[in-house]
Motif scaffolding. Structure first.
Motif, mmCIF file in Angstrom:
data_model
loop_
_atom_site.group_PDB
_atom_site.id
_atom_site.type_symbol
_atom_site.label_atom_id
_atom_site.label_comp_id
_atom_site.label_asym_id
_atom_site.label_seq_id
_atom_site.Cartn_x
_atom_site.Cartn_y
_atom_site.Cartn_z
ATOM 1 N N LYS A 6 83.301 -16.714 39.106
ATOM 2 C CA LYS A 6 84.150 -15.554 38.830
ATOM 3 C C LYS A 6 84.666 -15.534 37.395
ATOM 4 C CE LYS A 6 85.529 -14.557 43.557
ATOM 5 N NZ LYS A 6 86.632 -14.436 44.505
ATOM 6 N N LYS A 7 84.572 -16.653 36.681
ATOM 7 C CA LYS A 7 84.988 -16.698 35.279
ATOM 8 C C LYS A 7 83.996 -15.985 34.361
ATOM 9 C CE LYS A 7 87.722 -20.916 35.374
ATOM 10 N NZ LYS A 7 87.845 -22.289 34.847
ATOM 11 N N VAL A 8 82.768 -15.773 34.836
ATOM 12 C CA VAL A 8 81.749 -15.093 34.034
ATOM 13 C C VAL A 8 82.107 -13.608 33.978
ATOM 14 C CG1 VAL A 8 79.303 -14.508 33.844
ATOM 15 C CG2 VAL A 8 79.979 -16.771 34.659
ATOM 16 N N GLU A 9 82.162 -13.068 32.762
ATOM 17 C CA GLU A 9 82.514 -11.664 32.581
ATOM 18 C C GLU A 9 81.473 -10.767 33.255
ATOM 19 O OE1 GLU A 9 83.195 -8.491 28.978
ATOM 20 O OE2 GLU A 9 83.485 -10.615 28.579
ATOM 21 N N GLY A 10 81.940 -9.852 34.088
ATOM 22 C CA GLY A 10 81.054 -8.940 34.797
ATOM 23 C C GLY A 10 80.862 -9.287 36.252
ATOM 24 N N VAL A 11 81.300 -10.471 36.672
ATOM 25 C CA VAL A 11 81.171 -10.875 38.072
ATOM 26 C C VAL A 11 82.358 -10.302 38.843
ATOM 27 C CG1 VAL A 11 81.196 -12.818 39.690
ATOM 28 C CG2 VAL A 11 79.880 -12.969 37.574
ATOM 29 N N SER A 12 82.072 -9.557 39.898
ATOM 30 C CA SER A 12 83.147 -8.977 40.697
ATOM 31 C C SER A 12 83.397 -9.752 41.986
ATOM 32 C CB SER A 12 82.843 -7.516 41.014
ATOM 33 O OG SER A 12 81.626 -7.397 41.708
ATOM 34 N N ASP A 13 82.388 -10.479 42.470
ATOM 35 C CA ASP A 13 82.565 -11.240 43.707
ATOM 36 C C ASP A 13 81.557 -12.380 43.753
ATOM 37 O OD1 ASP A 13 83.701 -11.829 46.212
ATOM 38 O OD2 ASP A 13 82.188 -10.664 47.270
ATOM 39 N N ALA A 14 81.980 -13.475 44.360
ATOM 40 C CA ALA A 14 81.092 -14.625 44.558
ATOM 41 C C ALA A 14 81.421 -15.254 45.901
ATOM 42 C CB ALA A 14 81.270 -15.642 43.438
ATOM 43 N N LYS A 15 80.420 -15.430 46.728
ATOM 44 C CA LYS A 15 80.605 -16.068 48.034
ATOM 45 C C LYS A 15 79.684 -17.278 48.100
ATOM 46 C CE LYS A 15 82.052 -12.007 50.532
ATOM 47 N NZ LYS A 15 83.430 -12.104 50.285
ATOM 48 N N CYS A 16 80.249 -18.408 48.466
ATOM 49 C CA CYS A 16 79.483 -19.652 48.534
ATOM 50 C C CYS A 16 79.388 -20.116 49.977
ATOM 51 C CB CYS A 16 80.163 -20.722 47.683
ATOM 52 S SG CYS A 16 80.295 -20.221 45.964
ATOM 53 N N VAL A 28 76.233 -13.657 44.520
ATOM 54 C CA VAL A 28 77.099 -13.133 43.472
ATOM 55 C C VAL A 28 76.882 -11.631 43.324
ATOM 56 C CG1 VAL A 28 77.675 -13.273 41.018
ATOM 57 C CG2 VAL A 28 77.007 -15.339 42.257
ATOM 58 N N THR A 29 77.993 -10.896 43.250
ATOM 59 C CA THR A 29 77.949 -9.468 42.962
ATOM 60 C C THR A 29 78.420 -9.303 41.530
ATOM 61 O OG1 THR A 29 78.500 -8.982 45.264
ATOM 62 C CG2 THR A 29 78.784 -7.186 43.670
ATOM 63 N N THR A 36 71.397 -14.502 34.968
ATOM 64 C CA THR A 36 71.404 -15.684 35.825
ATOM 65 C C THR A 36 71.688 -16.938 35.005
ATOM 66 O OG1 THR A 36 69.803 -14.627 37.283
ATOM 67 C CG2 THR A 36 70.057 -16.997 37.496
ATOM 68 N N ALA A 37 71.165 -17.001 33.799
ATOM 69 C CA ALA A 37 71.385 -18.161 32.933
ATOM 70 C C ALA A 37 72.878 -18.356 32.642
ATOM 71 C CB ALA A 37 70.616 -18.006 31.632
ATOM 72 N N ASP A 38 73.629 -17.264 32.514
ATOM 73 C CA ASP A 38 75.069 -17.367 32.279
ATOM 74 C C ASP A 38 75.790 -17.945 33.498
ATOM 75 O OD1 ASP A 38 74.729 -16.261 29.755
ATOM 76 O OD2 ASP A 38 75.165 -14.216 30.444
ATOM 77 N N LEU A 39 75.342 -17.553 34.679
ATOM 78 C CA LEU A 39 75.943 -18.082 35.910
ATOM 79 C C LEU A 39 75.646 -19.571 36.060
ATOM 80 C CD1 LEU A 39 74.965 -15.145 38.283
ATOM 81 C CD2 LEU A 39 77.217 -15.570 37.281
ATOM 82 N N ILE A 40 74.414 -19.944 35.784
ATOM 83 C CA ILE A 40 74.024 -21.356 35.874
ATOM 84 C C ILE A 40 74.815 -22.184 34.869
ATOM 85 C CG2 ILE A 40 72.116 -22.970 35.478
ATOM 86 C CD1 ILE A 40 70.289 -20.841 36.782
ATOM 87 N N LYS A 41 74.971 -21.668 33.657
ATOM 88 C CA LYS A 41 75.730 -22.383 32.630
ATOM 89 C C LYS A 41 77.185 -22.570 33.057
ATOM 90 C CE LYS A 41 76.836 -22.333 27.720
ATOM 91 N NZ LYS A 41 76.685 -21.620 26.451
ATOM 92 N N LYS A 49 75.384 -28.913 39.663
ATOM 93 C CA LYS A 49 73.977 -28.753 39.294
ATOM 94 C C LYS A 49 73.556 -27.414 39.877
ATOM 95 C CE LYS A 49 72.749 -33.610 39.228
ATOM 96 N NZ LYS A 49 71.901 -34.646 39.806
ATOM 97 N N ALA A 50 72.805 -26.644 39.111
ATOM 98 C CA ALA A 50 72.440 -25.311 39.590
ATOM 99 C C ALA A 50 71.040 -24.934 39.152
ATOM 100 C CB ALA A 50 73.435 -24.294 39.052
ATOM 101 N N LYS A 51 70.391 -24.132 39.986
ATOM 102 C CA LYS A 51 69.100 -23.554 39.639
ATOM 103 C C LYS A 51 68.975 -22.252 40.410
ATOM 104 C CE LYS A 51 66.336 -25.857 43.163
ATOM 105 N NZ LYS A 51 65.161 -26.642 43.440
#
Length: 57
Positions: A6-16, A28-29, A36-41, A49-51
């Motif tokens: 949710k810290k990534v600019e433009g993300v409105s929702d994230a469910k894990c 992620v919405t 996707t690279a920004d979310l992984i970072k 760890k993410a992919k």
């Protein structure tokens, strides 16, 4: 995990989902401009760890 996404600019929702065997999935919405690279970072910065997984369905 959700907080990092949710810290990534433009993300409105994230469910894990619940971790299974040390792995979890996230849905992620976000705006089309979010990459996707920004979310992984963001996840890696938070210590995860993410992919990218192929979308099923």
């Amino acid at each position: 995990m959700q907080a990092a996404l949710k810290k990534v600019e433009g993300v409105s929702d994230a469910k894990c989902g619940k971790p299974t065997s040390g792995k979890a999935t996230a849905t992620v919405t976000a705006k089309d401009s979010v990459k996707t690279a920004d979310l992984i970072k963001a996840l890696e910065t938070a210590g995860y760890k993410a992919k990218e997984a192929e979308k099923k369905g």
